[in-house]
Design an enzyme around this catalytic site. Sequence first.
Site, PDB file in Angstrom:
ATOM      1  N   LYS A 206       0.842  -1.201   0.000  1.00 26.77           N
ATOM      2  CA  LYS A 206       0.000   0.000   0.000  1.00 26.77           C
ATOM      3  C   LYS A 206       0.880   1.255   0.000  1.00 26.77           C
ATOM      4  CE  LYS A 206      -3.563   2.256   2.771  1.00 26.77           C
ATOM      5  NZ  LYS A 206      -4.493   2.154   3.882  1.00 26.77           N
ATOM      6  N   GLU A 212      10.567  -4.544   4.563  1.00 31.49           N
ATOM      7  CA  GLU A 212      10.685  -5.946   4.171  1.00 31.49           C
ATOM      8  C   GLU A 212      10.358  -6.126   2.689  1.00 31.49           C
ATOM      9  OE1 GLU A 212       9.078  -4.734   6.765  1.00 31.49           O
ATOM     10  OE2 GLU A 212       9.132  -6.087   8.492  1.00 31.49           O
ATOM     11  N   GLY A 266      -4.926  -1.938   5.068  1.00 31.64           N
ATOM     12  CA  GLY A 266      -4.084  -3.054   4.616  1.00 31.64           C
ATOM     13  C   GLY A 266      -4.723  -4.404   4.868  1.00 31.64           C
ATOM     14  N   ARG A 267      -5.234  -4.603   6.084  1.00 34.48           N
ATOM     15  CA  ARG A 267      -5.785  -5.930   6.429  1.00 34.48           C
ATOM     16  C   ARG A 267      -7.196  -6.130   5.878  1.00 34.48           C
ATOM     17  NH1 ARG A 267      -4.649  -2.667  10.522  1.00 34.48           N
ATOM     18  NH2 ARG A 267      -6.269  -1.871  11.881  1.00 34.48           N
ATOM     19  N   GLU A 352      -4.660  -6.850  15.016  1.00 37.13           N
ATOM     20  CA  GLU A 352      -4.153  -5.529  14.624  1.00 37.13           C
ATOM     21  C   GLU A 352      -5.290  -4.510  14.659  1.00 37.13           C
ATOM     22  OE1 GLU A 352      -2.393  -4.454  10.559  1.00 37.13           O
ATOM     23  OE2 GLU A 352      -0.576  -4.647  11.749  1.00 37.13           O
ATOM     24  N   HIS A 383      -4.702 -32.955  18.317  1.00 41.57           N
ATOM     25  CA  HIS A 383      -3.569 -33.749  18.809  1.00 41.57           C
ATOM     26  C   HIS A 383      -2.455 -32.854  19.327  1.00 41.57           C
ATOM     27  CE1 HIS A 383      -5.328 -37.474  17.294  1.00 41.57           C
ATOM     28  NE2 HIS A 383      -5.849 -36.682  16.373  1.00 41.57           N
ATOM     29  N   LYS A 505       9.525  -0.761  14.302  1.00 42.30           N
ATOM     30  CA  LYS A 505      10.088  -0.432  12.984  1.00 42.30           C
ATOM     31  C   LYS A 505      11.157   0.651  13.132  1.00 42.30           C
ATOM     32  CE  LYS A 505       5.869  -0.915  10.181  1.00 42.30           C
ATOM     33  NZ  LYS A 505       4.917  -0.154   9.362  1.00 42.30           N
TER      34      LYS A 505
HETATM   35  O1  LIG Z   1       1.080  -2.722   2.260  1.00 41.19           O
HETATM   36  P1  LIG Z   1       2.173  -2.110   3.043  1.00 41.19           P
HETATM   37  O2  LIG Z   1       2.130  -0.597   3.010  1.00 41.19           O
HETATM   38  O3  LIG Z   1       3.521  -2.632   2.574  1.00 41.19           O
HETATM   39  O4  LIG Z   1       1.977  -2.512   4.544  1.00 41.19           O
HETATM   40  C1  LIG Z   1       2.102  -3.827   4.983  1.00 41.19           C
HETATM   41  C2  LIG Z   1       1.717  -3.982   6.444  1.00 41.19           C
HETATM   42  O5  LIG Z   1       2.649  -3.334   7.256  1.00 41.19           O
HETATM   43  C3  LIG Z   1       2.286  -2.465   8.303  1.00 41.19           C
HETATM   44  O6  LIG Z   1       3.310  -2.413   9.236  1.00 41.19           O
HETATM   45  C4  LIG Z   1       0.992  -2.768   8.996  1.00 41.19           C
HETATM   46  O7  LIG Z   1       1.183  -3.343  10.253  1.00 41.19           O
HETATM   47  C5  LIG Z   1       0.050  -3.643   8.222  1.00 41.19           C
HETATM   48  O8  LIG Z   1      -1.251  -3.235   8.511  1.00 41.19           O
HETATM   49  C6  LIG Z   1       0.296  -3.559   6.735  1.00 41.19           C
HETATM   50  O9  LIG Z   1      -0.620  -4.390   6.088  1.00 41.19           O
END
Ligand SMILES: O=P(O)(O)OC[C@H]1O[C@H](O)[C@H](O)[C@@H](O)[C@@H]1O
Length: 540
Positions: A206, A212, A266-267, A352, A383, A505
């Site tokens: 986004k 990462e 995002g989620r 989250e 199990h 972060k």
């Molecule tokens: O889609 P992006 O901007 O790369 O974000 C990826 C993810 O990282 C963030 O740290 C949030 O915790 C998430 O809610 C998000 O989905």
Amino acid sequence: MTHPTERAAWRALEAHAQAMAPETMREMFARDPGRFAGFSARLDDLLLDYSKNRVSHQTMTLLMDLARQSGVEHARAAMFAGEKINATERRAVLHVALRHRDHSAIRVDGADVMGPVRAVLAKMKDFSVAVRSGAWTGATGKPMTSVVNIGIGGSDLGPVMVTEALKPYHQPGLAVRFVSNVDGTHMAETLKLCDPETTLFIVASKTFTTQETIANATSARDWLIGHLGASAVPRHFVALSTNEAAVTAFGIDPANMFEFWDWVGGRYSLWSAIGLSIAVAIGFERFEELLEGAARMDQHFLTAPLDVNMPVILAMLGVWYNNFLGAAAYAVLPYDQYLHRLAAYLQQLDMESNGKGVALDGTPVTWQTGPILFGEPGTNGQHAFYQLIHQGTKLIPCDFLVAANSHNPLGEHHDLLLSNVLAQPEALMKGRTLAEVKAADPTLSDEQAAHRVFSGNRPSNTLLYKRLDPRTLGMLIALYEHKVFVQGVVWAINSFDQWGVELGKQLAKTILPELKNGPTPGAHDSSTAGLIEAVRAMRS
Ligand SMILES: O=P(O)(O)OC[C@H]1O[C@H](O)[C@H](O)[C@@H](O)[C@@H]1O
């Protein structure tokens, strides 16, 4: 702002929890033969049985009073109307627009978002058709055999969960893979499976600034350039993002960027361009069925009275255990191998969204908010950790999910699976008394028998559906999305921000150069500084 604990229904529920504590579900079932019918709900091919909960009709009435007094109906209308209910980020929350199927407008700041939504869907359709048909070729003219989605969090968990869930609909010969972890192992092991000439990378972010994802995308680009040269990048990289400038700076042709908007969390984004890997895997028509299923649940959520509204029922049962019966955790147990990533996906969606400690008015909460969510596919969990759910000291409400029909009718397997998923909630609810243990085996001493007793009275919901097809999956996901939303409203928190992920972060950015240079004196506690030194020593 009225805090949740000040509401009349909250106080009534506290008293009610005390009053009904002695009564067990076993007794409730014995007293009322119509309990299943009285505490279940159906929407198309989806059945929710919530009769195995520690609730009476009065409990449900009080829970619905609490929902009403908390303003759930108003908040629901505000979300669908595009109001900026994500107050801390001043954003609308409109994942429902992404699967809005009729031709009415949905506006943000006066502008109808449905035109842009449909335009991106059309672009996704063209692209996914081209990749699947082989019309989209790589730099050396070959069609794609591997698609690698590079993203993390919401840009990974939704797509990977859905892609895995809908495996029966995949196109043979086209593998869709996911790389999320910044651990180089994830990318390195994935690249071993890929041929550069026939691999397409979908960079999903986004913000397009996530450390990462950018690190993984950069390594993938280096790998591709190493094999095919820099000119190959435009044929092998596309982006899903809200940030065109960063996408262009990375070297991806903006024509190959699939856009979404800041009102998609995002989620909550798998329905947007972030779902491109899903559309490539299952085909665009199936992707549309997924959207239609979600839209069906949206309409139900928007229009059904609270007491027959599935997301509201699930949400308020969760509130009941979380806030009135002291449950800290909650298990999601899909008896469906295709849903093996559901718990991971729901962990982000739920934890989250509702793992918050500050109310909307900026004051610390004095009531419990989101639960700890965990789960594994059945029967594996049986199990492993079910022991604690059956006999441990913690109260863990469970959601069981299962399809009446399998995609893989293999001998007696599905009946075995079904018998297990029906037995577990029964065992949790009924338990087994000392007298029953002894009657079954009179040779047992009291001490031996005590270990075989199950207290029972342990709650669960069962979600039964005909078959795990795209439409049903869309309904299920939207059900959980709205459940989480309703709970956030009751707890008076913002379910749509995630400030809690920021501090770690920032500190990682500080530590990165210190791995080379050593810890900056006085910058860290002795543990962190000691660990940095230890890493440096072990690497030298
Ligand atoms: O889609 P992006 O901007 O790369 O974000 C990826 C993810 O990282 C963030 O740290 C949030 O915790 C998430 O809610 C998000 O989905």
